[in-house]
Design an enzyme around this catalytic site. Structure first.
Site, PDB file in Angstrom:
ATOM      1  N   PRO A 126       0.828  -1.221   0.000  1.00 52.75           N
ATOM      2  CA  PRO A 126       0.000   0.000   0.000  1.00 52.75           C
ATOM      3  C   PRO A 126       0.862   1.271   0.000  1.00 52.75           C
ATOM      4  O   PRO A 126       0.508   2.256  -0.640  1.00 52.75           O
ATOM      5  CB  PRO A 126      -0.812  -0.121   1.295  1.00 52.75           C
ATOM      6  CG  PRO A 126      -0.891  -1.597   1.555  1.00 52.75           C
ATOM      7  CD  PRO A 126       0.412  -2.173   1.045  1.00 52.75           C
ATOM      8  N   GLY A 176       5.116   1.407  -4.346  1.00 54.01           N
ATOM      9  CA  GLY A 176       4.897   0.801  -5.660  1.00 54.01           C
ATOM     10  C   GLY A 176       6.137   0.989  -6.507  1.00 54.01           C
ATOM     11  O   GLY A 176       7.001   0.109  -6.596  1.00 54.01           O
ATOM     12  N   GLY A 205       8.922  -9.818 -17.725  1.00 57.10           N
ATOM     13  CA  GLY A 205       7.518  -9.437 -17.557  1.00 57.10           C
ATOM     14  C   GLY A 205       7.169  -8.229 -18.412  1.00 57.10           C
ATOM     15  O   GLY A 205       6.088  -8.152 -19.000  1.00 57.10           O
ATOM     16  N   GLN A 235      -9.835   9.865 -47.297  1.00 57.19           N
ATOM     17  CA  GLN A 235      -8.365   9.783 -47.216  1.00 57.19           C
ATOM     18  C   GLN A 235      -7.846  10.143 -45.816  1.00 57.19           C
ATOM     19  O   GLN A 235      -6.849   9.584 -45.350  1.00 57.19           O
ATOM     20  CB  GLN A 235      -7.705  10.681 -48.264  1.00 57.19           C
ATOM     21  CG  GLN A 235      -6.243  10.295 -48.445  1.00 57.19           C
ATOM     22  CD  GLN A 235      -5.501  11.186 -49.406  1.00 57.19           C
ATOM     23  OE1 GLN A 235      -5.654  12.416 -49.395  1.00 57.19           O
ATOM     24  NE2 GLN A 235      -4.686  10.601 -50.249  1.00 57.19           N
ATOM     25  N   GLN A 274     -12.407   5.258 -31.828  1.00 57.20           N
ATOM     26  CA  GLN A 274     -12.887   6.486 -32.481  1.00 57.20           C
ATOM     27  C   GLN A 274     -13.405   6.185 -33.888  1.00 57.20           C
ATOM     28  O   GLN A 274     -14.441   6.713 -34.304  1.00 57.20           O
ATOM     29  CB  GLN A 274     -11.723   7.502 -32.545  1.00 57.20           C
ATOM     30  CG  GLN A 274     -12.100   8.852 -33.096  1.00 57.20           C
ATOM     31  CD  GLN A 274     -12.984   9.647 -32.134  1.00 57.20           C
ATOM     32  OE1 GLN A 274     -13.044   9.338 -30.949  1.00 57.20           O
ATOM     33  NE2 GLN A 274     -13.672  10.650 -32.647  1.00 57.20           N
ATOM     34  N   GLU A 302       4.152  -3.331 -13.837  1.00 58.11           N
ATOM     35  CA  GLU A 302       5.484  -3.877 -14.192  1.00 58.11           C
ATOM     36  C   GLU A 302       6.489  -2.715 -14.272  1.00 58.11           C
ATOM     37  O   GLU A 302       7.416  -2.735 -15.086  1.00 58.11           O
ATOM     38  CB  GLU A 302       5.451  -4.635 -15.524  1.00 58.11           C
ATOM     39  CG  GLU A 302       4.303  -5.614 -15.655  1.00 58.11           C
ATOM     40  CD  GLU A 302       4.639  -7.035 -15.277  1.00 58.11           C
ATOM     41  OE1 GLU A 302       5.775  -7.459 -15.515  1.00 58.11           O
ATOM     42  OE2 GLU A 302       3.763  -7.728 -14.724  1.00 58.11           O
ATOM     43  N   GLU A 354       6.743   6.089 -16.365  1.00 58.68           N
ATOM     44  CA  GLU A 354       7.696   7.105 -15.858  1.00 58.68           C
ATOM     45  C   GLU A 354       8.973   6.378 -15.388  1.00 58.68           C
ATOM     46  O   GLU A 354      10.087   6.820 -15.675  1.00 58.68           O
ATOM     47  CB  GLU A 354       7.097   7.905 -14.698  1.00 58.68           C
ATOM     48  CG  GLU A 354       6.040   8.923 -15.088  1.00 58.68           C
ATOM     49  CD  GLU A 354       4.692   8.275 -15.423  1.00 58.68           C
ATOM     50  OE1 GLU A 354       4.435   7.149 -14.962  1.00 58.68           O
ATOM     51  OE2 GLU A 354       3.906   8.899 -16.156  1.00 58.68           O
TER      52      GLU A 354
HETATM   53  C1  LIG Z   1      -4.514  -3.856 -12.093  1.00 57.75           C
HETATM   54  C2  LIG Z   1      -3.192  -3.873 -11.394  1.00 57.75           C
HETATM   55  C3  LIG Z   1      -2.555  -5.083 -11.185  1.00 57.75           C
HETATM   56  C4  LIG Z   1      -1.353  -5.119 -10.504  1.00 57.75           C
HETATM   57  N1  LIG Z   1      -0.760  -6.325 -10.261  1.00 57.75           N
HETATM   58  C5  LIG Z   1       0.335  -6.381  -9.462  1.00 57.75           C
HETATM   59  C6  LIG Z   1       0.874  -7.637  -9.053  1.00 57.75           C
HETATM   60  O1  LIG Z   1       0.369  -8.708  -9.441  1.00 57.75           O
HETATM   61  N2  LIG Z   1       1.938  -7.648  -8.224  1.00 57.75           N
HETATM   62  C7  LIG Z   1       2.506  -6.504  -7.763  1.00 57.75           C
HETATM   63  O2  LIG Z   1       3.487  -6.594  -7.019  1.00 57.75           O
HETATM   64  N3  LIG Z   1       2.029  -5.279  -8.131  1.00 57.75           N
HETATM   65  C8  LIG Z   1       0.961  -5.203  -8.959  1.00 57.75           C
HETATM   66  N4  LIG Z   1       0.442  -3.973  -9.333  1.00 57.75           N
HETATM   67  C9  LIG Z   1       1.023  -2.773  -8.774  1.00 57.75           C
HETATM   68  C10 LIG Z   1       1.774  -1.914  -9.788  1.00 57.75           C
HETATM   69  O3  LIG Z   1       2.976  -2.546 -10.115  1.00 57.75           O
HETATM   70  C11 LIG Z   1       1.951  -0.537  -9.155  1.00 57.75           C
HETATM   71  O4  LIG Z   1       0.689   0.081  -9.133  1.00 57.75           O
HETATM   72  C12 LIG Z   1       2.954   0.323  -9.922  1.00 57.75           C
HETATM   73  O5  LIG Z   1       4.248  -0.184  -9.780  1.00 57.75           O
HETATM   74  C13 LIG Z   1       2.940   1.781  -9.465  1.00 57.75           C
HETATM   75  O6  LIG Z   1       3.032   1.883  -8.095  1.00 57.75           O
HETATM   76  P1  LIG Z   1       2.004   2.823  -7.270  1.00 57.75           P
HETATM   77  O7  LIG Z   1       0.632   2.440  -7.727  1.00 57.75           O
HETATM   78  O8  LIG Z   1       2.318   2.708  -5.832  1.00 57.75           O
HETATM   79  O9  LIG Z   1       2.299   4.276  -7.802  1.00 57.75           O
HETATM   80  P2  LIG Z   1       3.406   5.284  -7.224  1.00 57.75           P
HETATM   81  O10 LIG Z   1       4.715   4.604  -7.138  1.00 57.75           O
HETATM   82  O11 LIG Z   1       2.878   5.915  -5.977  1.00 57.75           O
HETATM   83  O12 LIG Z   1       3.460   6.360  -8.379  1.00 57.75           O
HETATM   84  C14 LIG Z   1       2.525   7.442  -8.517  1.00 57.75           C
HETATM   85  C15 LIG Z   1       2.968   8.263  -9.732  1.00 57.75           C
HETATM   86  O13 LIG Z   1       4.262   8.830  -9.484  1.00 57.75           O
HETATM   87  C16 LIG Z   1       5.147   8.451 -10.532  1.00 57.75           C
HETATM   88  N5  LIG Z   1       6.510   8.282  -9.980  1.00 57.75           N
HETATM   89  C17 LIG Z   1       6.879   7.596  -8.880  1.00 57.75           C
HETATM   90  N6  LIG Z   1       8.194   7.653  -8.699  1.00 57.75           N
HETATM   91  C18 LIG Z   1       8.701   8.393  -9.712  1.00 57.75           C
HETATM   92  C19 LIG Z   1      10.006   8.837 -10.080  1.00 57.75           C
HETATM   93  N7  LIG Z   1      11.104   8.479  -9.395  1.00 57.75           N
HETATM   94  N8  LIG Z   1      10.131   9.610 -11.193  1.00 57.75           N
HETATM   95  C20 LIG Z   1       9.048   9.965 -11.922  1.00 57.75           C
HETATM   96  N9  LIG Z   1       7.790   9.559 -11.624  1.00 57.75           N
HETATM   97  C21 LIG Z   1       7.617   8.794 -10.533  1.00 57.75           C
HETATM   98  C22 LIG Z   1       4.589   7.142 -11.065  1.00 57.75           C
HETATM   99  O14 LIG Z   1       5.042   6.860 -12.376  1.00 57.75           O
HETATM  100  C23 LIG Z   1       3.094   7.426 -10.998  1.00 57.75           C
HETATM  101  O15 LIG Z   1       2.703   8.151 -12.117  1.00 57.75           O
HETATM  102  C24 LIG Z   1      -0.749  -3.917 -10.057  1.00 57.75           C
HETATM  103  C25 LIG Z   1      -1.384  -2.687 -10.307  1.00 57.75           C
HETATM  104  C26 LIG Z   1      -2.591  -2.654 -10.965  1.00 57.75           C
HETATM  105  C27 LIG Z   1      -3.261  -1.333 -11.197  1.00 57.75           C
END
Ligand SMILES: Cc1cc2nc3c(=O)[nH]c(=O)nc-3n(C[C@H](O)[C@H](O)[C@H](O)COP(=O)(O)OP(=O)(O)OC[C@H]3O[C@@H](n4cnc5c(N)ncnc54)[C@H](O)[C@@H]3O)c2cc1C
Length: 380
Positions: free
Chosen positions: A127, A130, A240, A277, A335, A362, A366
């Site tokens: 939580p 990510g 992956g 076209q 579209q 994955e 970003e």
């Molecule tokens: C449908 C779904 C299935 C998933 N399945 C899995 C799974 O099976 N196993 C698993 O482990 N995870 C899973 N995930 C998690 C997924 O890998 C994460 O949501 C993802 O890595 C992003 O992490 P976060 O959601 O915490 O976003 P955050 O890390 O909080 O990022 C928020 C925003 O900030 C940007 N950001 C963060 N750090 C930087 C940086 N250094 N520079 C620039 N931009 C940055 C991000 O790109 C994003 O736009 C899943 C997610 C979804 C939505």
């Protein structure tokens, strides 16, 4: 340099495509509505050797290259990206176990993983972490007989559905070097799941939090060495990222095929809309982007297969480029279907919803740029 698929590669693609069209495509919308993929699909997928696509032959897998595997995911995704991507996650975990699990653990769990009687989930995200995955807080404390896990994983594809979980947890110091990988079987005491997440796409895959509350597992379920788990998790992600990109390509190809057919039938201002076209140029642009994306993806896969030093950079660049191209193409296809594209019966809106998450997971796109820039600057 040879850009052609071999006869064997074409046969792999054709087999996966035929299976997808017969056994997945007709049910994809019903599974989406049900919010789950019937468990009895997986052993049938396993019979094709898709339970361990790039698990070594020595350990009973299909021993395919990463490039071969992208063909399978492209072909299956032409039927349903959500189902294809779920199989990608299983294969990512299977390869981690193939490469790093002890002989004892591998011998115990691999046979059913390969037949897909055991479906695997990958548990890295939490939580509170990510993109910054190395900040994970789930702890694995040593006990007399093994480890005790405490913590919560978020967004887990297959959470509460899969048969086993490949879990990254902290055994040591803060940061990546304190992370280890564990194999946790469904039914373990102290393992529980959050509620079903209500998502935009990938709706046939159940996504839940995976919770560990004094979850005791035996020492034998440690994968590889303590402190190496983050490295294993990242190695899994290189492949992956290729697979997820291949899923974007397959779905975009399906959308483009459907759009070509539709535009030949749909009439406006006295002619079929494929005669305008301006719209032909949009078709051409989609074809150019799709072919460029496919070529780039296969180059990245080839880099990973040949152990090129810049393979990680290419996997990241391809994932960013290909998943964004895929999303753009399916959105354009919607579209070009006009209002009908927005209706579920036409099958395009599901692809738009399913592909969106490929830009997020994955490693977000970003983070793909962060990896690319890091390599660029280091090579200066
Ligand atoms: C449908 C779904 C299935 C998933 N399945 C899995 C799974 O099976 N196993 C698993 O482990 N995870 C899973 N995930 C998690 C997924 O890998 C994460 O949501 C993802 O890595 C992003 O992490 P976060 O959601 O915490 O976003 P955050 O890390 O909080 O990022 C928020 C925003 O900030 C940007 N950001 C963060 N750090 C930087 C940086 N250094 N520079 C620039 N931009 C940055 C991000 O790109 C994003 O736009 C899943 C997610 C979804 C939505």
């Amino acid at each position: 340099m040879d850009f052609a698929l071999t006869e064997e590669q074409q046969a792999i693609f054709d087999m996966a495509h035929a299976f997808g069209q017969e056994q997945i495509a007709p049910h994809a919308r019903a599974w989406e509505a049900a919010g789950t993929i019937p468990k009895d699909l997986w052993p049938r997928v396993g019979e094709l050797g898709f339970g361990g696509l790039y698990v070594s032959e020595e350990n009973g897998g299909a021993g395919l290259t990463r490039l071969d595997a992208t063909l399978v995911f492209e072909a299956l995704s032409m039927a349903c990206p959500s189902v294809a991507a779920f199989l990608s996650i299983h294969n990512m975990c299977a390869k981690m176990l193939d490469s790093f699990a002890s002989d004892e653990l591998r011998a115990r769990v691999m046979p059913k993983i390969l037949t897909l009687e055991t479906v695997l989930s990958y548990c890295l995200t939490e939580p509170g972490s990510g993109s910054d995955a190395a900040a994970l807080k789930t702890r694995a404390e040593r006990t007399n007989s093994g480890y005790r896990l405490n913590g919560t994983k978020a967004f887990i594809s297959g959470g509460g559905y899969s048969d086993a979980y490949v879990v990254m947890a902290r055994t040591g110091e803060d940061g990546p070097k304190g992370v280890s990988t564990f194999y946790v079987e469904d039914g373990a005491e102290g393992l529980s799941f959050g509620g079903l997440e209500d998502k935009m796409g990938w709706r046939s895959q159940p996504t839940r939090q995976v919770q560990f509350d004094n979850c005791d597992i035996s020492e034998a379920n440690l994968v590889g060495n303590e402190g190496k788990g983050f490295t294993y998790a990242m190695m899994g992600l290189d492949g992956g990222r290729l697979n997820i990109s291949a899923c974007s390509i397959g779905a975009a190809q399906t959308a483009l095929n459907m759009t070509l057919d539709y535009m030949g039938e749909r009439k406006a201002f006295g002619q079929s809309i494929d005669q305008f076209q301006a719209l032909q140029f949009r078709l051409a642009d989609m074809e150019i982007e799709l072919q460029a994306a496919r070529t780039f993806l296969r180059q990245a896969a080839w880099k990973l297969d040949t152990g090129a030093p810049d393979a990680t950079k290419f996997c990241a660049m391809a994932k960013k480029f290909v998943t964004e191209a895929g999303s753009r193409i399916v959105n354009q296809c919607l579209q070009l279907h006009g209002g009908y594209g927005y209706l579920a019966d036409y099958g395009i809106e599901k692809l738009v919803r399913d592909l969106r998450v490929h830009e997020i997971l994955e490693g977000t796109n970003e983070i793909m740029r962060v990896i690319t820039a890091r390599h660029l600057l280091a090579a200066r």
